[in-house]
Design an enzyme around this catalytic site. Structure first.
Site, PDB file in Angstrom:
ATOM      1  N   ASP A   1     -25.324  39.396  39.842  1.00 34.01           N
ATOM      2  CA  ASP A   1     -26.236  38.419  38.937  1.00 34.01           C
ATOM      3  C   ASP A   1     -26.998  39.545  37.787  1.00 34.01           C
ATOM      4  O   ASP A   1     -27.859  39.431  36.962  1.00 34.01           O
ATOM      5  CB  ASP A   1     -27.350  37.775  39.345  1.00 34.01           C
ATOM      6  N   ASN A   2     -26.133  40.682  38.184  1.00 33.11           N
ATOM      7  CA  ASN A   2     -27.004  41.443  37.114  1.00 33.11           C
ATOM      8  C   ASN A   2     -25.229  43.176  36.150  1.00 33.11           C
ATOM      9  O   ASN A   2     -24.417  42.739  36.886  1.00 33.11           O
ATOM     10  CB  ASN A   2     -27.705  42.578  37.402  1.00 33.11           C
TER      11      ASN A   2
ATOM     12  N   ALA B   1     -24.487  31.738  44.508  1.00 35.68           N
ATOM     13  CA  ALA B   1     -23.758  30.783  44.516  1.00 35.68           C
ATOM     14  C   ALA B   1     -21.820  31.049  44.567  1.00 35.68           C
ATOM     15  O   ALA B   1     -21.170  30.377  45.162  1.00 35.68           O
ATOM     16  CB  ALA B   1     -23.435  30.206  43.024  1.00 35.68           C
TER      17      ALA B   1
ATOM     18  N   ASP C   1     -25.097  41.776  50.924  1.00 34.01           N
ATOM     19  CA  ASP C   1     -26.705  40.848  50.041  1.00 34.01           C
ATOM     20  C   ASP C   1     -27.954  41.126  50.371  1.00 34.01           C
ATOM     21  O   ASP C   1     -27.971  41.519  51.435  1.00 34.01           O
ATOM     22  CB  ASP C   1     -26.340  39.475  49.888  1.00 34.01           C
TER      23      ASP C   1
ATOM     24  N   ARG D   1     -27.441  25.027  45.410  1.00 32.37           N
ATOM     25  CA  ARG D   1     -25.903  25.832  44.286  1.00 32.37           C
ATOM     26  C   ARG D   1     -25.291  26.841  45.975  1.00 32.37           C
ATOM     27  O   ARG D   1     -24.326  26.729  45.393  1.00 32.37           O
ATOM     28  CB  ARG D   1     -26.310  26.366  42.860  1.00 32.37           C
TER      29      ARG D   1
ATOM     30  N   LYS E   1     -29.658  36.365  53.129  1.00 30.54           N
ATOM     31  CA  LYS E   1     -28.249  35.426  52.597  1.00 30.54           C
ATOM     32  C   LYS E   1     -26.872  35.945  53.063  1.00 30.54           C
ATOM     33  O   LYS E   1     -25.976  35.336  53.556  1.00 30.54           O
ATOM     34  CB  LYS E   1     -28.160  35.730  51.516  1.00 30.54           C
TER      35      LYS E   1
ATOM     36  N   CYS F   1     -32.912  39.628   5.987  1.00 30.71           N
ATOM     37  CA  CYS F   1     -33.980  38.825   5.596  1.00 30.71           C
ATOM     38  C   CYS F   1     -35.307  39.365   6.124  1.00 30.71           C
ATOM     39  O   CYS F   1     -35.767  39.276   6.146  1.00 30.71           O
ATOM     40  CB  CYS F   1     -32.999  38.013   4.651  1.00 30.71           C
TER      41      CYS F   1
END
Length: 968
Positions: free
Chosen positions: A564-565, A466, A492, A503, A516, A620
């Site tokens: 994306d990472n 995107a 890519d 998107r 891509k 806790c």
């Protein structure tokens, strides 16, 4: 940004976007049609599923019944229309009676050179319609009229004259039609919203409702609620909450949502509770999203009495200045029928004079007004993309009722992009005049000289998702890499899926299964045939450094990440730092996004800072109420470090650092007490003298963790009296009696490793933290394999001498005792029989519950206790040479660097202020090197200690002419 990276522009909300892939089957239905009567009331198709996770089902359904008119199809208008079509409204109607001109090509990415002279709307329509077959995209040549406007739920005006905005605004406000007005002029942007007299927002922020556990509610007016320590409630004044599982003051369980006033991070007030019963214990408070009513003024009134959203508090005074300046610009255009000419002093002076008439008596920033006049003919694709994205998002808010809208004016400028020095000499009227070029809208702002430099740039775009699609579109529009010497490389390795189409707007349905990078490069080239773009399918990483080698990176002018990472981002950041290349870093997650510009010698790198930490797990919860895998993982890590790492480090600092006590006592909260108690235990009360002491310590620790602490918790919260254990998240537990449950374990594994006993997985997670200790790993691999029937021992509280040790319990003692012995330099033993015999002679004090103890709260620090601890500690002089070894599971890199270095650092390395962009060179190993006076080749750590300032790293190296060139 989360740890697994960020996603596309329409996001996955809570990270569940994969449910919407495939054939469109997912949370929002199958939807294979084109919006026929058969699927009314349902969200159509898989194209909207990912956005559905952000907006929700009801909001998506409202969007699917909305008709939107977009008037003005230049660069800004097409950005708005593109986003709305991808978003999935019912229909988008394009309105623009004007023909396309050559200057429109500066940012209108759906116009081609052959479209010049044709209707903008009609030339744009077929390319917009391809984006989403579920949205009806039409165009109209009618002039704007009340009859035309009455058929729409939302009207968007772009690049519209003020006179048109005013009458359209009056009509829309009086007829309940929502209005968005957007405009851009060079580096300036304007946005206005009018969503009626009473807009109802069902969810102001889209976040999950907060909840917290209650520890106390007072009677009074107002009553005060206290939440468990270490668990900030996160509420804000004005929020509404409900109560459940409250004991004693049960009236709270039956009342509806109540408004709160925040008193502190753990407390808030709720109104009059004086007539309620006495609070006993328990309770969960949960935030309730209440509808919010917002009143909007019509445009005519908002011009005189503006409400403005400040987007940059470093420029807090500019919105009001731009509000008047924009009106002065409209007056100039109304009088002359054109915009001010680029860098024309006469036109700019007239705009300043007209603005003074509009803002009579106001103090104006004349330079800001003059700059707006200079850039009035500017048309920049990146600014259009930003304002167009905001405008489309406001349309979605208007029709869905989700998220708080802009009230009501938003002004934006990016004047930082202009030269800081010699601006008037660099940006002259001659430099910025039109040249009958598709880049005239950009030349008007930056001049022809910069445009030529942009054309010669060589950029590397990493990722074609995107953000990658948006980058390539903007690069094509601004002419980046479009000159004879310029180029863009995009890589890519992924192929296009159906779920990408909502998107990643450069792709079409017929591109599915294709690469891509190839399709994105081809689509960007169609937008600007001069774009010199090539595609690759090699992922970036250490295994492709022969592809993306020194020659490749040294030939670049910059890198744009669209990843994306986080791991890939960090890798590319390291490469850019190494080669000293600018890096454009960005990411989105749902409605959130981030951008970072990394410039050598001017800014820090992406790796120099970290994402904000995830919300801390309350103490806790970790200690007493673990109910998720991440709780047990964190508990295991804290347990290991708290036993074998932190105490050793504190003791060694106490013995070696004369100012350790002074610094410790200055720590905040209970930290001084905790640190000194740990040091006292390590040096006095728990210090072993021989191997049997280590076994005794391990045995007592086992009883403390898996028996006594549980008994104390059950004493504080009795199972039969406390609603806490009824909750699915807090199943009741029972203590384990050492050595008894010989048939305790089932061979049936538990799904996901979770059972209703939270301590099962808690202990099992030691396998992750202690993987380097074989004996303890053996325990953790088997001890919690499956559900445990706790509390069924026929010999509760039996002494160890009367019950033979259970094998796995003994394994724990063996492993823990060896680790403890190792810390003190005591020889351990793996002889299980010998350890079992020692265990039989360990006296474990009988458990006696402590009244009034709250497991979930820290005790208060008392000065008297601190003085007692200080007095009980042996002085460092009494323990000469004593040291405790801190255990660690970190694996060091054993490989040395073969460099001949002096063990002493030359002083010049300390006289320079180093940054991550600096380098130093070290002479490599030479054939005649004499190692007689060297202790051996230095390690990486030694290089850092001798050649670079503290805190630096050496992540890369190259071998050139016998030298090693390293990052500092």
């Amino acid at each position: 940004m989360g740890q697994d990276g960020v996603r596309g522009i329409w996001g996955q909300g809570q990270g569940q976007g994969h449910l919407g892939t495939g054939q469109g089957q997912g949370l929002w239905g199958q939807g294979q049609g084109r919006g026929t009567s058969g699927d009314k009331g349902r969200v159509r198709g898989h194209l909207g599923t990912r956005m559905g996770y952000v907006l929700g089902h009801e909001a998506m359904k409202r969007m699917q019944t909305s008709n939107v008119l977009v008037s003005g199809l230049r660069g800004l208008g097409v950005e708005v229309a593109k986003n709305l079509v991808l978003g999935g409204v019912k229909s988008v109607t394009l309105h623009d009676p004007h023909p396309a001109t050559w200057t429109d090509l500066a940012s209108q990415f759906y116009l081609r050179e052959e479209d010049v002279g044709q209707s903008r709307a009609e030339a744009t329509l077929p390319r917009l319609a391809e984006l989403n077959s579920y949205v009806a995209v039409t165009s109209t040549r009618e002039p704007l009229s009340q009859e035309l406007l009455a058929t729409f739920q939302v009207v968007v005006l772009t690049n519209s004259p003020l006179e048109e905005q005013l009458w359209v605004g009056d009509f829309c406000h009086s007829h309940g039609i929502k209005l968005v007005v957007a405009d851009t002029r060079g580096l300036f942007g304007q946005l206005f919203c009018d969503f009626g007299d009473d807009m109802v927002v069902t969810d102001p922020n889209g976040e999950q409702p907060l909840s917290a556990m209650v520890s106390m509610v007072t009677k009074g007016c107002p009553g005060e609620v206290t939440c468990l320590d270490e668990a900030r409630h996160g509420f804000e004044t004005g929020d509404f909450v409900t109560f459940t599982e409250v004991e004693g003051m049960e009236e709270l369980n039956r009342c509806g949502p109540v408004e709160i006033r925040v008193l502190g991070p753990y407390t808030f007030s709720i109104g009059d509770t004086s007539g309620y019963g006495d609070y006993v214990r328990g309770g969960i408070v949960t935030q309730v999203k209440m509808p919010k009513h917002i009143h909007f003024k019509r445009l005519r009134d908002a011009l005189a009495e503006p409400e403005m959203m400040v987007t940059d508090f470093g420029k807090a005074e500019r919105p009001s200045m731009m509000h008047w300046a924009w009106q002065g610009l409209h007056r100039f255009m109304h009088q002359h029928g054109r915009a001010p000419r680029p860098r024309h002093q006469g036109d700019a002076a007239e705009v300043v004079a007209l603005t003074k008439e509009v803002a009579a008596g106001a103090e104006l920033d004349e330079e800001l007004v003059r700059e707006l006049a200079f850039q009035a003919t500017g048309d920049l694709a990146p600014v259009n993309a930003f304002i167009g994205g905001l405008a489309a998002q406001e349309v979605m808010k208007a029709v869905s009722g989700k998220f708080t809208p802009i009230t009501q004016w938003l002004y934006f400028d990016a004047l930082e992009c202009l030269p800081e020095e010699n601006r008037d000499s660099l940006l002259t009227e001659e430099q910025c005049r039109p040249r009958n070029s598709r880049y005239d809208g950009q030349i008007a702002v930056f001049g022809a000289e910069l445009q030529a430099k942009l054309g010669a740039q060589k950029y590397f775009v990493v990722g074609a998702g995107a953000i990658g699609c948006e980058l390539l579109k903007n690069f094509a529009m601004v002419g980046l890499g479009c000159g004879p010497e310029g180029s863009i490389t995009v890589t890519d390795m992924d192929t296009i899926e159906k779920s990408n189409l909502n998107r990643q707007f450069l792709f079409r349905p017929w591109d599915v299964t294709k690469l891509k990078s190839e399709r994105a490069a081809a689509a960007a080239r169609e937008m600007n045939p001069a774009l010199r773009v090539s595609s690759r399918t090699d992922r970036v990483g250490p295994d492709t450094e022969r592809v993306y080698d020194d020659d490749f990176f040294e030939g670049l002018d910059g890198v744009a990440n669209a990843l994306d990472n986080v791991d890939a981002r960090l890798y590319m950041d390291r490469r850019c730092v190494y080669y000293r290349k600018p890096l454009l870093e960005s990411g989105t997650l749902g409605t959130k996004g981030n951008v970072q510009v990394v410039i050598p010698f001017l800014s820090e790198s992406y790796s120099s800072s970290q994402d904000p930490p995830e919300k801390a797990i309350p103490i806790c919860t970790l200690k007493n109420f673990p109910n998720a895998i991440e709780h047990t993982l964190q508990w295991a890590r804290d347990e290991f470090e708290g036993l074998f790492k932190q105490p050793a480090e504190n003791v060694n600092q106490y013995l070696m650092d004369p100012k350790f006590l002074e610094r410790t006592l200055r720590l905040a909260g209970t930290q001084p007490l905790e640190v000194l108690e740990a040091v006292q235990r390590s040096l006095v009360s728990d210090r072993p003298r021989a191997w049997p002491d280590c076994v005794a310590w391990a045995c007592r620790h086992w009883h403390r963790q898996y028996s006594n602490n549980i008994r104390q918790l059950l004493h504080n919260f009795p199972p039969g009296q406390h609603l806490l254990w009824v909750s699915h998240h807090h199943p009741c537990m029972s203590p384990i009696t050492f050595g008894c449950h010989l048939s305790l374990f089932s061979a049936t594994p538990s799904p996901l490793g979770v059972t209703r006993s939270p301590f099962r997985v808690t202990f099992g997670c030691h396998a992750v933290t202690l993987a380097c200790h074989p004996s303890l790993l053996h325990v953790t691999r088997h001890l919690w394999v499956s559900p445990v029937s706790l509390g069924c021992c026929p010999h509760p509280g039996v002494a160890l001498t009367r019950c033979p040790p259970q094998p796995l319990h003994l394994d724990y003692v063996v492993a823990a005792a060896n680790l403890f012995a190792q810390s003190y330099g005591i020889a351990g033993s793996r002889d299980r029989a010998a350890v079992a015999e020692l265990v039989r002679h360990v006296r474990v004090p009988p458990f006696a519950p402590k009244a009034g103890v709250r497991q979930v709260a820290h005790s208060r620090v008392h000065d008297g206790r601190l003085e007692e601890l200080k007095a009980s500690l042996p002085s460092p002089e009494e323990l000469p040479g004593f040291r405790i070894d801190a255990a660690t599971s970190h694996v060091h890199d054993p490989s040395p660097w073969h460099l001949a270095l002096s063990p002493h650092c030359p002083p010049q390395y300390y006289e320079v202020e180093w940054t991550l962009w600096d380098r130093f060179e070290v002479q490599g190993l030479q054939p005649d090197t004499d190692f007689t006076n060297c202790s051996g080749p230095p390690t990486k750590r030694e290089i850092l200690e001798t050649k670079a300032p503290h805190g630096c790293s050496v992540p890369q190296r190259s071998h050139q002419n016998g030298h090693h060139t390293n990052e500092a």
